[in-house]
Design a protein around this motif. Sequence first.
Motif, mmCIF file in Angstrom:
data_model
loop_
_atom_site.group_PDB
_atom_site.id
_atom_site.type_symbol
_atom_site.label_atom_id
_atom_site.label_comp_id
_atom_site.label_asym_id
_atom_site.label_seq_id
_atom_site.Cartn_x
_atom_site.Cartn_y
_atom_site.Cartn_z
ATOM 1 N N THR A 75 31.132 76.999 8.302
ATOM 2 C CA THR A 75 30.910 77.088 7.634
ATOM 3 C C THR A 75 29.174 77.396 7.131
ATOM 4 O OG1 THR A 75 30.315 74.175 7.320
ATOM 5 C CG2 THR A 75 32.396 74.957 6.667
ATOM 6 N N SER A 76 28.836 77.566 6.467
ATOM 7 C CA SER A 76 27.857 78.431 5.970
ATOM 8 C C SER A 76 28.254 78.805 4.731
ATOM 9 C CB SER A 76 27.430 80.298 6.446
ATOM 10 O OG SER A 76 26.358 80.831 5.831
ATOM 11 N N VAL A 77 27.713 77.228 3.006
ATOM 12 C CA VAL A 77 27.359 76.127 4.616
ATOM 13 C C VAL A 77 28.339 75.346 3.031
ATOM 14 C CG1 VAL A 77 25.319 76.118 5.603
ATOM 15 C CG2 VAL A 77 25.451 75.639 2.433
ATOM 16 N N LEU A 78 28.880 74.200 3.911
ATOM 17 C CA LEU A 78 29.525 73.281 3.460
ATOM 18 C C LEU A 78 28.344 71.600 3.212
ATOM 19 C CD1 LEU A 78 32.804 71.349 4.333
ATOM 20 C CD2 LEU A 78 30.757 70.521 3.659
ATOM 21 N N THR A 79 28.135 71.328 2.145
ATOM 22 C CA THR A 79 27.954 70.370 1.349
ATOM 23 C C THR A 79 28.746 68.849 1.453
ATOM 24 O OG1 THR A 79 26.769 71.796 -0.294
ATOM 25 C CG2 THR A 79 26.352 69.179 -0.693
ATOM 26 N N PRO A 80 27.990 67.669 2.720
ATOM 27 C CA PRO A 80 28.240 66.823 2.665
ATOM 28 C C PRO A 80 28.178 65.557 1.856
ATOM 29 C CG PRO A 80 26.548 67.081 4.104
ATOM 30 C CD PRO A 80 26.922 68.230 2.846
ATOM 31 N N THR A 81 27.982 65.568 0.671
ATOM 32 C CA THR A 81 27.498 64.672 -0.079
ATOM 33 C C THR A 81 27.942 64.323 -1.817
ATOM 34 O OG1 THR A 81 25.612 66.176 -1.364
ATOM 35 C CG2 THR A 81 24.916 65.165 0.815
ATOM 36 N N PHE A 82 28.570 64.856 -2.148
ATOM 37 C CA PHE A 82 29.010 64.939 -3.022
ATOM 38 C C PHE A 82 30.754 65.286 -3.641
ATOM 39 C CE2 PHE A 82 25.477 65.838 -3.714
ATOM 40 C CZ PHE A 82 24.071 65.384 -4.834
ATOM 41 N N ARG A 83 30.582 66.557 -3.437
ATOM 42 C CA ARG A 83 32.254 66.466 -3.192
ATOM 43 C C ARG A 83 33.602 65.594 -1.882
ATOM 44 N NH1 ARG A 83 33.617 72.844 -3.088
ATOM 45 N NH2 ARG A 83 31.390 72.628 -1.838
ATOM 46 N N TYR A 84 32.381 65.412 -0.957
ATOM 47 C CA TYR A 84 32.887 65.179 0.535
ATOM 48 C C TYR A 84 32.129 64.405 0.829
ATOM 49 C CZ TYR A 84 34.227 70.681 1.210
ATOM 50 O OH TYR A 84 34.764 71.409 1.034
ATOM 51 N N LEU A 119 32.070 68.938 -11.673
ATOM 52 C CA LEU A 119 32.818 68.003 -11.218
ATOM 53 C C LEU A 119 32.674 66.736 -12.332
ATOM 54 C CD1 LEU A 119 33.914 68.163 -8.017
ATOM 55 C CD2 LEU A 119 34.961 68.619 -9.687
ATOM 56 N N GLY A 120 31.086 66.532 -12.964
ATOM 57 C CA GLY A 120 31.310 65.118 -13.663
ATOM 58 C C GLY A 120 29.433 64.591 -12.713
ATOM 59 N N ILE A 121 29.370 65.420 -12.014
ATOM 60 C CA ILE A 121 27.895 65.558 -11.199
ATOM 61 C C ILE A 121 26.678 65.159 -11.659
ATOM 62 C CG2 ILE A 121 27.006 64.996 -8.682
ATOM 63 C CD1 ILE A 121 29.534 66.143 -7.905
ATOM 64 N N ALA A 122 26.162 64.214 -11.891
ATOM 65 C CA ALA A 122 24.630 63.987 -13.118
ATOM 66 C C ALA A 122 23.360 65.011 -11.489
ATOM 67 C CB ALA A 122 24.436 63.095 -12.879
ATOM 68 N N TRP A 123 23.109 66.283 -11.426
ATOM 69 C CA TRP A 123 22.691 66.864 -10.296
ATOM 70 C C TRP A 123 21.481 66.673 -10.324
ATOM 71 C CZ3 TRP A 123 24.302 69.249 -7.023
ATOM 72 C CH2 TRP A 123 24.108 69.656 -6.079
ATOM 73 N N PRO A 124 20.514 66.326 -8.701
ATOM 74 C CA PRO A 124 19.914 65.344 -8.629
ATOM 75 C C PRO A 124 18.896 66.374 -8.407
ATOM 76 C CG PRO A 124 20.748 64.602 -6.502
ATOM 77 C CD PRO A 124 21.863 65.772 -8.018
ATOM 78 N N ASN A 125 17.580 65.606 -8.415
ATOM 79 C CA ASN A 125 15.902 66.724 -8.143
ATOM 80 C C ASN A 125 16.078 67.044 -6.373
ATOM 81 O OD1 ASN A 125 15.184 64.882 -6.434
ATOM 82 N ND2 ASN A 125 13.430 64.443 -8.415
ATOM 83 N N GLY A 126 15.566 68.241 -6.021
ATOM 84 C CA GLY A 126 15.716 69.174 -4.113
ATOM 85 C C GLY A 126 15.611 67.215 -3.417
ATOM 86 N N LYS A 127 14.049 66.941 -3.762
ATOM 87 C CA LYS A 127 13.918 65.349 -2.992
ATOM 88 C C LYS A 127 15.210 64.622 -2.916
ATOM 89 C CE LYS A 127 10.527 61.794 -1.986
ATOM 90 N NZ LYS A 127 9.913 61.015 -3.065
#
Length: 346
Positions: A75-84, A119-127
Amino acid sequence: MNGVPAVKLGYKASSEQFGPDELLGYGLMAERYGFDSVFLSDHLQPWRHDGGHAPAVLPMLGALGARTERIVIGTSVLTPTFRYHPAVVAQAFATLGSLFPGRVVLGLGSGEAMNEAPLGIAWPNGKERLARLREAVDLIRALWRDERVTFEGDYYRTVNATIYDRPEKEVPIWLAASGPAATRFAGRTGDGWITTSGKDAALYTDVLLPAVATGAAAAGRAPERLEKMIEVKVSFDPDRDRALAATRFWAALGLGADQKAGIEDPVELQRLADRLPLEDAARRFIVSTDPDEHVQQIKSYVDLGFNHLVFHSPGPDQAQFFELYGREILPRLRDSFSPHGRSSWV
């Protein structure tokens, strides 16, 4: 090579542009033409609405692995923090690693709002996104390493969780980063680092490569032994007008950060991208008609220290890309980079 990775040549199978059948066919072509790897993007939504695609990456990897024999997939790339949840990622890639031992890479990143905010996720800051990624990597590795994992993090938790089917050897984790803090994290923790081409040369020489070296040194690792992957955006065609026109689908990549800030809708991204002049739409790509000049531009990334080049060709006719690259570009690259006349996965 004393543990230093050989230069490898990969293909970017762009899920934002092609549907499942096309992607599988192109993955097979990549293996047939001698590429070392195929990396699939993981998008819920593409960069543009008309003609866009977004097949799910996990079943795509399983299908591609089953239909190929040699090529490394990831994967380039997968995000393992919200959808998964990270545990789901750990389970999925343990299974893929068991099915295709030695052929799977888990490429991870902190994500893009266009894939999570719908998906209704409140998108956080980069930190916060980087903190979530750090915690997710720790949890994934704990699940691969230990039998019963109770994990109490700031963002994720598990209670006596077990991954029952694990490969004999852990799947390598490569971390995508384009800022100094995330790149230091990749150098310190990742088995490899992923970034993209087409940015100011000083960003690589003065910021990112020193950051990955600093991170590696802090962990007692030799930075030159890390896999350093760069997605190289290329549009090669004997006809310059065709080479330029092929980049139009990906014009959103030519938008500045301020132009696309806060925009998650592919319809709106497409509207903004279509307003760009063609030369601006193509600015992230190596656009060329001469194979020797094309190879020289690609070699500039190897000279910087990148050892895994994954080529992203923007045009709709990927079969033509394989034919042209197979005839004009890959032989020149192999002669330049491989002591045996052919790049190989080691």
